[in-house]
Design a protein around this motif. Structure first.
Motif, PDB file in Angstrom:
ATOM      1  N   THR A  56      -2.246 -12.451  -0.683  1.00 40.42           N
ATOM      2  CA  THR A  56      -0.991 -11.752  -0.399  1.00 40.42           C
ATOM      3  C   THR A  56      -1.257 -10.259  -0.375  1.00 40.42           C
ATOM      4  O   THR A  56      -1.872  -9.717  -1.301  1.00 40.42           O
ATOM      5  N   HIS A  57      -0.812  -9.601   0.680  1.00 42.44           N
ATOM      6  CA  HIS A  57      -1.121  -8.178   0.860  1.00 42.44           C
ATOM      7  C   HIS A  57       0.140  -7.374   1.153  1.00 42.44           C
ATOM      8  O   HIS A  57       0.984  -7.784   1.963  1.00 42.44           O
ATOM      9  N   LYS A  58       0.223  -6.226   0.514  1.00 38.35           N
ATOM     10  CA  LYS A  58       1.300  -5.291   0.784  1.00 38.35           C
ATOM     11  C   LYS A  58       0.797  -4.248   1.774  1.00 38.35           C
ATOM     12  O   LYS A  58      -0.257  -3.640   1.576  1.00 38.35           O
ATOM     13  N   LEU A  59       1.547  -4.039   2.851  1.00 37.93           N
ATOM     14  CA  LEU A  59       1.186  -3.072   3.883  1.00 37.93           C
ATOM     15  C   LEU A  59       2.178  -1.920   3.869  1.00 37.93           C
ATOM     16  O   LEU A  59       3.390  -2.125   3.741  1.00 37.93           O
ATOM     17  N   TYR A  60       1.641  -0.731   4.016  1.00 35.36           N
ATOM     18  CA  TYR A  60       2.470   0.481   4.019  1.00 35.36           C
ATOM     19  C   TYR A  60       1.918   1.411   5.086  1.00 35.36           C
ATOM     20  O   TYR A  60       0.701   1.638   5.167  1.00 35.36           O
ATOM     21  N   THR A  61       2.789   1.940   5.926  1.00 35.57           N
ATOM     22  CA  THR A  61       2.348   2.881   6.946  1.00 35.57           C
ATOM     23  C   THR A  61       3.229   4.126   6.909  1.00 35.57           C
ATOM     24  O   THR A  61       4.420   4.060   6.581  1.00 35.57           O
ATOM     25  N   ILE A  87       1.827  13.929  11.342  1.00 39.74           N
ATOM     26  CA  ILE A  87       2.234  14.899  12.355  1.00 39.74           C
ATOM     27  C   ILE A  87       1.484  16.198  12.120  1.00 39.74           C
ATOM     28  O   ILE A  87       1.532  16.765  11.025  1.00 39.74           O
ATOM     29  N   ASP A  88       0.752  16.646  13.152  1.00 35.24           N
ATOM     30  CA  ASP A  88      -0.062  17.862  13.038  1.00 35.24           C
ATOM     31  C   ASP A  88      -1.000  17.783  11.837  1.00 35.24           C
ATOM     32  O   ASP A  88      -1.214  18.769  11.116  1.00 35.24           O
ATOM     33  N   GLY A  89      -1.554  16.604  11.617  1.00 33.28           N
ATOM     34  CA  GLY A  89      -2.518  16.415  10.549  1.00 33.28           C
ATOM     35  C   GLY A  89      -1.945  16.262   9.160  1.00 33.28           C
ATOM     36  O   GLY A  89      -2.690  16.100   8.192  1.00 33.28           O
ATOM     37  N   VAL A  90      -0.615  16.300   9.047  1.00 34.12           N
ATOM     38  CA  VAL A  90       0.030  16.220   7.737  1.00 34.12           C
ATOM     39  C   VAL A  90       0.740  14.880   7.603  1.00 34.12           C
ATOM     40  O   VAL A  90       1.534  14.494   8.465  1.00 34.12           O
ATOM     41  N   GLU A  91       0.474  14.165   6.509  1.00 32.68           N
ATOM     42  CA  GLU A  91       1.126  12.895   6.272  1.00 32.68           C
ATOM     43  C   GLU A  91       2.556  13.115   5.777  1.00 32.68           C
ATOM     44  O   GLU A  91       2.805  13.966   4.923  1.00 32.68           O
ATOM     45  N   HIS A  92       3.486  12.322   6.315  1.00 25.72           N
ATOM     46  CA  HIS A  92       4.891  12.419   5.932  1.00 25.72           C
ATOM     47  C   HIS A  92       5.317  11.098   5.299  1.00 25.72           C
ATOM     48  O   HIS A  92       5.676  10.140   5.998  1.00 25.72           O
ATOM     49  N   ALA A  93       5.323  11.064   3.988  1.00 25.44           N
ATOM     50  CA  ALA A  93       5.658   9.835   3.265  1.00 25.44           C
ATOM     51  C   ALA A  93       7.106   9.427   3.472  1.00 25.44           C
ATOM     52  O   ALA A  93       7.456   8.239   3.321  1.00 25.44           O
ATOM     53  N   GLU A  94       7.964  10.386   3.837  1.00 16.21           N
ATOM     54  CA  GLU A  94       9.380  10.042   4.038  1.00 16.21           C
ATOM     55  C   GLU A  94       9.597   9.291   5.354  1.00 16.21           C
ATOM     56  O   GLU A  94      10.662   8.701   5.565  1.00 16.21           O
ATOM     57  N   ALA A 123      10.490   3.925  20.204  1.00 22.86           N
ATOM     58  CA  ALA A 123       9.303   4.789  20.165  1.00 22.86           C
ATOM     59  C   ALA A 123       9.171   5.624  21.433  1.00 22.86           C
ATOM     60  O   ALA A 123       8.807   6.807  21.378  1.00 22.86           O
ATOM     61  N   TRP A 124       9.453   5.031  22.588  1.00 23.48           N
ATOM     62  CA  TRP A 124       9.335   5.747  23.856  1.00 23.48           C
ATOM     63  C   TRP A 124      10.525   6.678  24.116  1.00 23.48           C
ATOM     64  O   TRP A 124      10.362   7.745  24.713  1.00 23.48           O
ATOM     65  N   TRP A 125      11.718   6.285  23.693  1.00 24.66           N
ATOM     66  CA  TRP A 125      12.933   6.970  24.145  1.00 24.66           C
ATOM     67  C   TRP A 125      13.601   7.865  23.117  1.00 24.66           C
ATOM     68  O   TRP A 125      14.370   8.753  23.494  1.00 24.66           O
ATOM     69  N   SER A 126      13.376   7.657  21.835  1.00 22.88           N
ATOM     70  CA  SER A 126      14.110   8.434  20.832  1.00 22.88           C
ATOM     71  C   SER A 126      13.266   9.599  20.316  1.00 22.88           C
ATOM     72  O   SER A 126      12.038   9.607  20.449  1.00 22.88           O
ATOM     73  N   GLU A 127      13.931  10.575  19.729  1.00 20.42           N
ATOM     74  CA  GLU A 127      13.252  11.796  19.278  1.00 20.42           C
ATOM     75  C   GLU A 127      13.073  11.870  17.770  1.00 20.42           C
ATOM     76  O   GLU A 127      12.113  12.483  17.288  1.00 20.42           O
ATOM     77  N   ASP A 128      13.955  11.287  16.981  1.00 26.27           N
ATOM     78  CA  ASP A 128      13.823  11.348  15.522  1.00 26.27           C
ATOM     79  C   ASP A 128      12.602  10.546  15.089  1.00 26.27           C
ATOM     80  O   ASP A 128      12.510   9.344  15.373  1.00 26.27           O
ATOM     81  N   PRO A 129      11.639  11.176  14.406  1.00 28.17           N
ATOM     82  CA  PRO A 129      10.388  10.494  14.047  1.00 28.17           C
ATOM     83  C   PRO A 129      10.630   9.242  13.201  1.00 28.17           C
ATOM     84  O   PRO A 129      11.473   9.236  12.295  1.00 28.17           O
ATOM     85  N   PHE A 130       9.894   8.179  13.525  1.00 28.25           N
ATOM     86  CA  PHE A 130       9.976   6.947  12.745  1.00 28.25           C
ATOM     87  C   PHE A 130       8.682   6.158  12.931  1.00 28.25           C
ATOM     88  O   PHE A 130       7.895   6.408  13.860  1.00 28.25           O
TER      89      PHE A 130
END
Length: 481
Positions: free
Chosen positions: A344-349, A353-360, A282-289
């Motif tokens: 039992t719970h399913k979590l999804y995050t 970015i710039d107010g737009v959700e990126h499901a990918e 998270a601190w060092w890489s550039e490709d969003p994840f």
């Protein structure tokens, strides 16, 4: 114009489960890809010569390399010629590798004290480096107990300290204070952090991580702090996590998994990336994840649980059982949600970015509410207890107990005699031992003095509910403050 290029590094031990040091080219390549995937730009090759193929990979990938000889922990007066030969071979064999920036003389060599013979050996090696390769610098990794005014500190061109505050001794914040004090007293000395880390095994989990518990949870919290500490101190020329991978260590018997050093961000077999790996990404890489932490803490006893996400995007959105739960922003790459759980719970995050959700750019995991702690999350199944219950320590007003600090107890002659007896037993069991000539720094004494005795016992694996701890507490209860 001078430009700053902080070295975001990892230390690498190359050995593997079932393979030892007989690595194939494919294994070296896999290690390199894992290191690059985290965003690291430097590798400390501790503490020995490597396969030429790995140096070639470092050249090819643009990695900055700290190269080092196996002159470690114990200085042997009869070993001088061996250290000289090792350094000559290291430089001759690797001189043309453009990735290498320094030749490191030794690692934690002051564990058993600093003698004139040790100093002379280091001066010879330092001069040899400059004679054989004037284009590069000499380096050293110093033991965290070494006094900062030792001649070893300023001997090489660049140097680093191996600090383990927040694991072996002290608290995480002591790393911050140590560097600030060093920089204030030595503003012109080039200083780096050449080792730091905390052990964890992936089976051990806790909603209340504590220093010394060997949980994946504490390791993650520790590295969260260390990355923030480094980011706020641009005078630190570079840092090297200890270690990128778990590795064999015959003298260790910890957390029910003997023969290993568990400080790796990735398991010994390279198959599991621990949560701490992702805070570096998270601190060092550039490709969003995005990454949801705690997936191996599946069975949870708390009514409301913390769901923590590591990411290198401005905001993340969390869904619980396909329903939007909330969106959180963060400037330190850690995103926290407090989620009530009942089954039992399913979590999804997903990334925002710039107010737009990126499901990918997303991650998922599952948690389940349970009524009893899962014994698999503890070092020993017979020591399972509720994380939210504190161990009661018997004490009387006006008398010492395990709650007292080391400094308070040591200031009392009877208390000091009891601690000296306890420390003699503990020191004798320490891997590598402590030489009679070793000097413990004033800073180290001050840090140890602030520690409650119960924290020290927990750090060395003594259960506060054990007979040994109870007997020690009973003895302290007899000593008046």
């Amino acid at each position: 114009m001078k430009a700053s290029y902080p070295l975001h590094g990892v230390s690498r031990h190359q050995d593997r489960l079932g393979v030892g040091n007989a690595l194939t080219k494919e294994m070296h390549e896999e290690d390199m890809e894992l290191i690059l995937s985290m965003g690291a730009n430097s590798i400390r090759l501790a503490h020995y010569q490597r396969d030429q193929y790995f140096y070639d990979l470092c050249d090819e990938k643009g990695i900055v390399v700290w190269a080092e000889i196996p002159y470690i922990t114990v200085h042997m007066p009869s070993g001088r010629e061996n250290t000289i030969r090792q350094m000559k071979e290291l430089i001759v064999q690797n001189y043309n590798h453009t990735s290498i920036i320094c030749w490191a003389i030794s690692n934690e060599i002051s564990l058993q004290g600093v003698t004139e013979d040790l100093l002379e050996n280091h001066r010879i090696l330092n001069d040899l480096i400059h004679e054989m390769d004037p284009s590069r610098v000499s380096a050293m990794a110093n033991l965290f107990m070494l006094e900062t005014d030792s001649p070893l500190v300023t001997l090489p061109d660049i140097r680093g300290y191996n600090l383990y505050y927040g694991w072996y001794v002290g608290e995480m914040e002591d790393n911050d204070a140590w560097f600030d004090k060093f920089h204030e007293e030595h503003p012109d000395v080039v200083i780096g952090l050449t080792e730091y880390g905390a052990d964890s095994t992936i089976k051990l989990q806790s909603p209340k991580p504590e220093k010394g518990d060997y949980t994946e949870s504490y390791e993650a919290v520790y590295h969260e702090h260390m990355l923030e500490m480094l980011a706020k101190r641009p005078y630190i020329w570079g840092s090297y996590v200890w270690n990128m991978f778990e590795f064999a260590a015959a003298g260790r018997d910890e957390a029910g998994d003997p023969g290993k050093n568990h400080k790796g961000l990735i398991t010994f077999d390279r198959k599991v990336k621990k949560d701490a790996y992702y805070i570096y990404k998270a601190w060092w890489s550039e490709d969003p994840f995005v990454h949801i932490c705690g997936r191996r803490y599946h069975d949870r006893i708390e009514e409301t649980t913390e769901i923590k996400v590591y990411a290198n995007v401005p905001e993340v959105k969390l869904y619980v059982d396909d329903k939007e739960f909330g969106t959180v922003a963060s400037d330190n790459h850690v995103f926290r949600f407090s989620v009530p759980i009942s089954g039992t719970h399913k979590l999804y995050t997903s990334a925002v970015i710039d107010g737009v959700e990126h499901a990918e750019i997303s991650d998922t995991m599952e948690v389940v509410k349970v009524s009893e702690p899962n014994p698999e999350y503890f070092v020993s199944a017979d020591k399972v207890r509720n994380w939210f219950d504190e161990t009661e320590i018997a004490e009387e007003d006006g008398y010492f107990s395990l709650n007292s600090t080391m400094g308070e107890i040591s200031a009392n002659p009877k208390g000091k005699a009891l601690l000296d007896q306890m420390m003699a037993v503990m020191t004798a069991k320490t891997a590598g031992g402590m030489g009679e000539g070793v000097k413990v720094s004033k800073e180290m004494h001050a840090i140890v003095a602030r520690q409650p005795l119960k924290r020290l016992l927990g750090q060395v694996g003594i259960d506060l509910e054990s007979d040994a701890a109870k007997q020690l507490n009973a003895a302290l209860n007899q000593i008046k403050k």
